[in-house]
Design a protein around this motif. Structure first.
Motif, PDB file in Angstrom:
ATOM      1  N   GLY A 184      59.024  40.380  32.386  1.00 31.27           N
ATOM      2  CA  GLY A 184      57.793  39.701  31.986  1.00 31.27           C
ATOM      3  C   GLY A 184      56.797  40.632  31.326  1.00 31.27           C
ATOM      4  O   GLY A 184      56.247  40.334  30.258  1.00 31.27           O
ATOM      5  N   HIS A 207      55.171  27.536  32.547  1.00 22.68           N
ATOM      6  CA  HIS A 207      54.597  27.821  31.227  1.00 22.68           C
ATOM      7  C   HIS A 207      53.891  26.602  30.659  1.00 22.68           C
ATOM      8  O   HIS A 207      52.824  26.727  30.041  1.00 22.68           O
ATOM      9  CB  HIS A 207      55.692  28.285  30.274  1.00 22.68           C
ATOM     10  N   HIS A 236      60.515  28.633  35.094  1.00 30.73           N
ATOM     11  CA  HIS A 236      59.678  29.257  34.075  1.00 30.73           C
ATOM     12  C   HIS A 236      59.111  28.207  33.131  1.00 30.73           C
ATOM     13  O   HIS A 236      57.936  28.284  32.738  1.00 30.73           O
ATOM     14  CB  HIS A 236      60.489  30.292  33.295  1.00 30.73           C
ATOM     15  N   TRP A 237      59.938  27.267  32.729  1.00 30.53           N
ATOM     16  CA  TRP A 237      59.496  26.221  31.808  1.00 30.53           C
ATOM     17  C   TRP A 237      58.377  25.398  32.434  1.00 30.53           C
ATOM     18  O   TRP A 237      57.366  25.101  31.794  1.00 30.53           O
ATOM     19  CB  TRP A 237      60.688  25.340  31.439  1.00 30.53           C
ATOM     20  N   LEU A 243      64.581  37.131  32.649  1.00 31.63           N
ATOM     21  CA  LEU A 243      63.585  36.205  33.180  1.00 31.63           C
ATOM     22  C   LEU A 243      62.973  36.736  34.476  1.00 31.63           C
ATOM     23  O   LEU A 243      61.780  36.554  34.731  1.00 31.63           O
ATOM     24  CB  LEU A 243      64.224  34.840  33.446  1.00 31.63           C
ATOM     25  N   GLU A 244      63.780  37.405  35.271  1.00 34.17           N
ATOM     26  CA  GLU A 244      63.332  37.863  36.581  1.00 34.17           C
ATOM     27  C   GLU A 244      62.597  39.208  36.529  1.00 34.17           C
ATOM     28  O   GLU A 244      61.818  39.510  37.439  1.00 34.17           O
ATOM     29  CB  GLU A 244      64.528  37.972  37.531  1.00 34.17           C
ATOM     30  N   THR A 252      66.255  29.093  37.267  1.00 35.36           N
ATOM     31  CA  THR A 252      65.158  30.008  36.940  1.00 35.36           C
ATOM     32  C   THR A 252      64.476  29.604  35.646  1.00 35.36           C
ATOM     33  O   THR A 252      63.238  29.664  35.542  1.00 35.36           O
ATOM     34  CB  THR A 252      65.689  31.452  36.840  1.00 35.36           C
TER      35      THR A 252
END
Length: 398
Positions: free
Chosen positions: A283, A83, A79-80, A279-280, A75
């Motif tokens: 946000g 982004h 995200h990385w 993370l999930e 995950t």
């Protein structure tokens, strides 16, 4: 005989806390603590509820994979990639017991006794402490009044013993956000020189820019040069649960795994599960946290004119930090304990972020405002503006 720990200085935050011993603060003038960049509020209620559920899972209390939970690695990589508009894969991610451990593991995997690592000054003191204890030489890269390091200046410091350049952006202690072109110039220099570029992005979530802060992950074979470090502590208020990350090539992670297996065996399971849940699910909440920090940053700028009129200078501001130069005759390491008694303010002197032979640290203070709201910032600046300590000779003649 000198041990490894004796080769470096005492932990600065702990030293500063000792200045509070025997000092009382009246109810109408409480201590303003701007010494540490760690949120004191607990994680949001929904995350705490998810953590309570995880406590009931037997697996939470067992050893986990040395490089971290697969779901969290996957995950975070996603995200990385999103982004930075680049590509990071789960196998390029290792989870660590905090970002300080990420740095320690990385440098242990890269360096041997007598090697060198370039650190811009003012530097993050824990980076300097780890290099000291590892027998690695910290090579100071001076920055100018804007606190932005120069890749060309760094080029002149590279020797056959140089293994890496370590940058922090948004910067601790300076607060400044390094421009994308600065990071690209350092990446190109590191690739050309055959060394690694370490970019610690602990405060990434509070960067003021709407666009990705750099494009390094879109470069082909970025992982042969770039190492990124991250912390979940600041974004999700998980400081006590110790969850950080390293994003790097898999060959280096195999070396890092040896360090992690020896020191901590695995990252804390509960903290990892919380980070994954964050993370999930958080946000939108994190967007609100960022907005609050950006408002506090604006409050620093709003109130700075009253200090500027007294001879102070704002050198940098961003993320959790403001870095300011004072106008007084005595150096900041002498003034910092007096600041507790005379103004009810606990702040770290610039001497804690600079080489001992660099007098610039004596003119500087770091203000960590993560736990001080707009009203508290107004009170902080009023107290600093009221100080009537003797001025440096240059200030008196002005």
């Amino acid at each position: 005989m000198t041990s490894r720990t004796q080769s470096t200085f005492a932990p600065p935050v702990m030293e500063a806390r000792r200045w509070l011993n025997g000092v009382s603060f009246p109810p109408d003038r409480p201590l303003i603590n701007v010494s540490q960049a760690a949120p004191v509020d607990p994680p949001p209620p929904a995350m705490r509820a998810a953590m309570a559920e995880a406590i009931e899972d037997a697996a939470t209390h067992l050893y986990g994979p040395v490089l971290g939970l697969p779901d969290l690695r996957d995950t975070l990589a996603a995200h990385w990639s999103a982004h930075y508009h680049g590509t990071a894969r789960a196998e390029q991610v290792a989870i660590t017991a905090g970002c300080n451990q990420a740095f320690a593991a990385t440098l242990t995997a890269l360096c041997a006794e007598g090697d060198e690592v370039i650190l811009p000054t003012p530097w993050y003191f824990n980076h300097k402490m780890w290099l000291d204890m590892s027998g690695v030489t910290s090579v100071a890269l001076a920055t100018g009044p804007d606190l932005i390091p120069s890749a060309e200046a760094a080029r002149a410091l590279i020797t056959s013993r140089t293994r890496a350049i370590a940058l922090v952006t948004p910067n601790n202690p300076g607060g400044v956000e390094y421009p994308a072109e600065t990071l690209r110039a350092f990446f190109d220099l590191a690739r050309e020189s055959g060394i690694r570029l370490i970019v610690d992005e602990t405060y990434r979530d509070f960067d003021s820019r709407p666009n990705p802060p750099h494009d390094l992950l879109s470069i082909e074979d970025w992982d042969q040069t770039l190492i990124q470090l991250y912390s979940f502590s600041k974004a999700y208020r998980l400081t006590g649960h110790r969850v950080g990350a390293v994003i790097a090539d898999i060959t280096l992670l195999a070396e890092i795994e040896k360090f992690l297996d020896t020191v901590s065996i695995c990252p804390p399971q509960l903290g990892q599960r919380a980070a994954l849940w964050g993370l999930e699910n958080l946000g939108q909440w994190l967007t609100g946290e960022r907005a609050e920090i950006l408002d506090r940053r604006a409050a620093i700028s709003d109130h700075m004119p009253q200090l500027t009129a007294k001879g102070w200078t704002l050198m940098g501001v961003g993320a959790y930090f403001a870095y300011i130069a004072h106008p007084f005759a005595d150096p900041s390491d002498v003034l910092a304990p007096r600041l507790v008694q005379d103004a009810g303010v606990l702040a770290l002197p610039g001497t804690m972020f600079m080489p001992a032979d660099d007098p610039a640290g004596g003119r500087q203070f770091r203000i960590a405002f993560a736990n001080v709201d707009r009203a508290g910032i107004a009170e902080l600046f009023a107290r600093l503006a009221a100080l009537d300590w003797p001025l440096a000779s240059t200030q008196r003649t002005a």
